[in-house]
Design an enzyme around this catalytic site. Structure first.
Site, PDB file in Angstrom:
ATOM      1  N   ASP A 199      59.383  38.511   4.025  1.00 23.07           N
ATOM      2  CA  ASP A 199      60.293  39.578   3.648  1.00 23.07           C
ATOM      3  C   ASP A 199      61.434  39.531   4.675  1.00 23.07           C
ATOM      4  O   ASP A 199      61.298  38.920   5.743  1.00 23.07           O
ATOM      5  CB  ASP A 199      59.540  40.913   3.701  1.00 23.07           C
ATOM      6  CG  ASP A 199      60.456  42.098   3.507  1.00 23.07           C
ATOM      7  OD1 ASP A 199      61.279  42.063   2.575  1.00 23.07           O
ATOM      8  OD2 ASP A 199      60.359  43.052   4.298  1.00 23.07           O
ATOM      9  N   ASP A 207      64.138  42.526   5.430  1.00 26.68           N
ATOM     10  CA  ASP A 207      64.395  43.773   6.152  1.00 26.68           C
ATOM     11  C   ASP A 207      63.163  44.245   6.912  1.00 26.68           C
ATOM     12  O   ASP A 207      62.064  44.332   6.350  1.00 26.68           O
ATOM     13  CB  ASP A 207      64.827  44.870   5.173  1.00 26.68           C
ATOM     14  CG  ASP A 207      66.180  44.580   4.535  1.00 26.68           C
ATOM     15  OD1 ASP A 207      66.774  43.541   4.876  1.00 26.68           O
ATOM     16  OD2 ASP A 207      66.633  45.377   3.697  1.00 26.68           O
TER      17      ASP A 207
END
Length: 409
Positions: free
Chosen positions: A187, A189
């Site tokens: 991922d 963020d």
């Protein structure tokens, strides 16, 4: 005493120095001994060398032991000889258990060892794998039944110990499976980078607090991600598209991110990102890091201005898992050879689909389903979970001229 030709276990201990193994092997070679098994470890300059040997049937075992004793004593070391009750070779360990902490206390290790014993699991070997930015220990473990049911019991036994003792504990399968990982997907963020990109964009519109509140609810799984995304993106309407470049230039990588990607690439492991953020912001970062895959949402831009809408399908939790499968299929590998790393509820499907799911500084909803949960804000701890040691990382960095240790605050 042993009869000729029977196995003999030799254990040599003492201060490590060059030539110890060579001198011992020289004695054994002069008596035509065969090596059955050898294991050597050095801890803080103290050597422990174990050798299982079979001495030639025509050799005098008393003479062999006397010569070995003389050599060992000359080196200032000790020799232990065992002739009876020698166990047969054991099969490979079923699992690898990694403990990470700052520090790893004796109390924490005692709790892990006790829980393993309570389910009939045996610690086969222990090695230190990291001293920076955390302390890391890897335990090769064998469960009693060596089956899937034992796998579940092992994970259940380890789960409550992390919070209770302030350490991170991961469980992975042993054998070839542990060394077969070929794809790691992150991922973006609050995982690969610090902070949330959409909040950074919203700050330009003066609505950062509002967007942050919605982001937090989505990451906890309280809101449908697609709905929350549309709601947050709407706050960006009217912003000049140049803010995308400004935010991209201000992104700060999570500590250890470059080391992690660099090390994985050295091992030939493919790396990718799947983000609920925006491709216009992360594309440059993906290129800079040399990532093999990058997928994210696309912000709509008209006449140089953000419209407050996204183009195409939203990259939500289901899409993240689908992209992981797509990458694996493109590489011709099985999902068991994949690793997924994330922090929020929208990463649940991706981590569940991967062969190894790692929750990084994650929300409770994700920690509950992950195979490993890391609480320290250093992304290179992912490497330790995979069994890659700090010494190996730094040796490669030193050879490439990229070695550095940033002081920990």
């Amino acid at each position: 005493m042993s009869t000729p030709g029977t196995p003999v276990l030799l254990t040599v201990t003492g201060p490590d120095r060059p030539g110890v193994t060579a001198r011992i092997m020289s004695v054994l070679a002069s008596h035509h001994a065969d090596l059955v098994d050898v294991e050597q470890v050095v801890v803080n300059g103290h050597l422990s060398l174990g050798l299982m040997v079979r001495v030639d049937a025509g050799a005098d075992i008393v003479t062999v032991v006397r010569e070995l004793t003389e050599q060992v004593h000359e080196l200032g070391m000790q020799l232990e000889v065992q002739f009876d009750d020698i166990a047969p070779p054991t099969p490979p360990s079923t699992h690898a258990v990694v403990i990470l902490g700052s520090p790893v206390t004796a109390s924490a290790f005692s709790a892990v060892a006790g829980s393993l014993a309570s389910i009939g699991a045996n610690i086969d070997t222990i090695r230190g794998i990291a001293d920076y930015p955390v302390t890391g220990l890897e335990l090769q473990v064998s469960t009693a039944g060596r089956d899937a049911a034992d796998d579940a019991r092992l994970r259940e036994a380890m789960a409550p110990l992390s919070d209770a003792h302030g350490v991170d504990i991961s469980v992975d399968g042993g054998g070839l499976g542990r060394r077969s990982k070929r794809l790691v997907v992150f991922d973006v963020d609050s995982t690969l980078v610090q902070g949330e990109v959409i909040e950074m964009l919203a700050a330009h519109a003066g609505r950062e607090a509002e967007v942050r509140a919605v982001t937090e609810r989505a990451m906890r799984g309280e809101l449908d991600f697609a709905q929350s995304l549309h709601e947050r993106v709407a706050t960006l309407a009217g912003l000049p598209a140049t803010v995308l470049d400004e935010v991209a230039a201000s992104i700060v990588l999570t500590p250890g991110a470059r080391t992690t990607i660099r090390t994985l690439k050295r091992l030939g492991i493919r790396c990718g990102v799947v983000s609920g953020g925006f491709i216009q912001v992360i594309a440059g970062l993906a290129e800079e890091l040399g990532l093999d895959f990058a997928r994210a949402n696309t912000l709509e831009i008209e006449d140089g201005v953000l419209t407050g809408r996204v183009i195409g399908e939203v990259v939500d939790r289901e899409a993240k898992a689908d992209y992981l499968r797509e990458f694996a299929e493109e590489l011709g590998i099985s999902l068991s050879q994949t690793v997924a790393v994330g922090d929020g509820a929208n990463d649940i499907d991706m981590l569940t689909a991967a062969g190894l799911g790692i929750a990084f500084c994650a929300k409770p909803a994700l920690r509950e389903v992950a195979d490993a949960s890391l609480s320290k804000p250093f992304l290179d701890t992912v490497l330790f979970v995979l069994g890659i040691t700090r010494d190996e990382i730094e040796a490669a960095d030193t050879a490439a001229g990229t070695y550095r240790r940033v002081p920990l605050v």
